[in-house]
Write an enzyme that holds these catalytic residues in place. Structure first.
Site, short mmCIF file in Angstrom:
data_model
loop_
_atom_site.label_atom_id
_atom_site.label_comp_id
_atom_site.label_asym_id
_atom_site.label_seq_id
_atom_site.Cartn_x
_atom_site.Cartn_y
_atom_site.Cartn_z
N GLU A 197 0.81 -1.21 0.00
CA GLU A 197 0.00 0.00 0.00
C GLU A 197 0.85 1.27 0.00
O GLU A 197 0.58 2.21 -0.74
CB GLU A 197 -0.93 0.01 1.22
CG GLU A 197 -2.06 -0.99 1.18
CD GLU A 197 -3.17 -0.59 0.22
OE1 GLU A 197 -3.10 0.53 -0.32
OE2 GLU A 197 -4.07 -1.42 -0.01
N SER A 198 1.85 1.34 0.86
CA SER A 198 2.55 2.62 1.05
C SER A 198 4.06 2.49 1.18
O SER A 198 4.75 3.50 1.32
CB SER A 198 2.03 3.29 2.33
OG SER A 198 2.41 2.55 3.48
#
Length: 338
Positions: A197-198
């Site tokens: 995700e990040s």
């Protein structure tokens, strides 16, 4: 239980769905702690009623004073996370101490972050609403003496790539190790989702305005009570609560849960499986790769991580276990994307 709430219970549609929302004032007079807890959750998350943290506090408060451990924990969590507007760690610790006395493991874990020796805590804490909130902090817990503590548990890193290269990765991984069991999630899975995700960047923002470590869009952040998605701890709480909810919602199917995390549970339902979106299909494949398994092997890997269906409260605190009060799977059918 008061008469109005009793009458409401008699008005049930086929399939066990309640025909109407019980009057709020009638709920406050109820002596059914499980009922109060469930409607407190619905007011906190805005399910079938307008979202109101004040009403959630009031309902949790009645249940907590009736001795409901999860309601006590939820009050502590609200006050510790600024969900009522300000962060009052003294009031939070007061409620968490009561939950801890009821053998709440998550409450004990949260209390471990503070040094409680410098403050006094009432036996019966108050239930403060937003307008009356005050900001109070507690000193952080003192680190244990090195010679007296066991060796720190290493973060799982047998599979390459689980922990990203962001400078804060070690700090974030430690938080995940502490928080994940409260949501019945294995830290390895959460770390894999964060990397995809990040890449462990708490300030990450996607073109679709997904924010923070676990890339919560504003609707998902609001749904799970996240006030500041760029605060790592708040983001982890919200992202793990959503991931746990998805796993429960899809009967423990990790592949579908991951697809839902990317595209929304509604999209998974509409397409009868992983949606035919290139982004979502690539997302599921990438998480599987980080976990070191094939895409088809996600189900077996989920079983090896202890991922199974169960009534999820989002807190890890054992509730009453009544299946007919599980509003999350009966009423929450929105196609919100995570």
């Amino acid at each position: 239980m008061c008469l109005l709430v009793s009458v409401w219970f008699l008005s049930i549609l086929p399939g066990g769905v309640h025909a109407a929302v019980p009057p709020f004032e009638a709920l406050l007079q109820s002596s059914d702690a499980d009922l109060l807890l469930e409607w407190g959750k619905q007011h906190q998350y805005g399910v079938r009623v307008q979202q109101s943290i004040d009403r959630a506090i009031q309902l949790y408060c009645v249940a907590a004073r009736l001795g409901h451990t999860e309601a006590q924990f939820r009050l502590g969590e609200i006050y510790s996370r600024r969900l009522a507007g300000k962060q009052d760690e003294v009031l939070a610790a007061s409620w968490l101490l009561k939950a801890s006395a009821g053998n709440s493991k998550p409450a004990k874990q949260m209390l471990a972050r503070w040094d409680l020796s410098t403050a006094s805590f009432p036996t019966e804490p108050d239930c403060i609403l937003r307008e009356q909130m005050v900001a109070r902090t507690l000193p952080a817990a003192r680190p244990a003496v090195a010679s007296a503590q066991p060796a720190a548990k290493p973060v799982k890193a047998t599979k390459p790539g689980i922990v990203g290269r962001h400078p804060r990765r070690a700090e974030i991984a430690a938080m995940v190790e502490q928080l994940a069991p409260s949501y019945r999630l294995d830290p390895e899975l959460v770390l894999a989702v964060i990397q995809v995700e990040s890449n462990f960047n708490p300030n990450a923002v996607s073109p679709k305005q997904a924010q923070g470590l676990m890339q919560l869009i504003p609707a998902t952040a609001k749904r799970f009570g996240v006030v500041d998605p760029y605060d790592p701890q708040q983001n982890l709480h919200g992202g793990m609560a959503y991931l746990r909810w998805l796993i429960d919602h899809f009967d423990g199917d990790l592949k579908l849960a991951l697809a839902g995390y990317n595209a929304g549970e509604g999209a998974v339902k509409r397409h009868g499986g992983v949606p035919p979106f290139a982004e979502t299909q690539a997302y599921v494949k990438r998480v599987a790769q980080v976990l070191g398994v094939s895409e088809d092997g996600l189900g077996a890997h989920g079983a090896s991580l202890g991922i199974s269906r169960g009534r999820s409260t989002g807190t890890g605190v054992k509730g009453s276990g009544k299946a007919d009060t599980d509003w999350e799977t009966r009423f929450f059918e929105t196609g919100v994307s995570g």
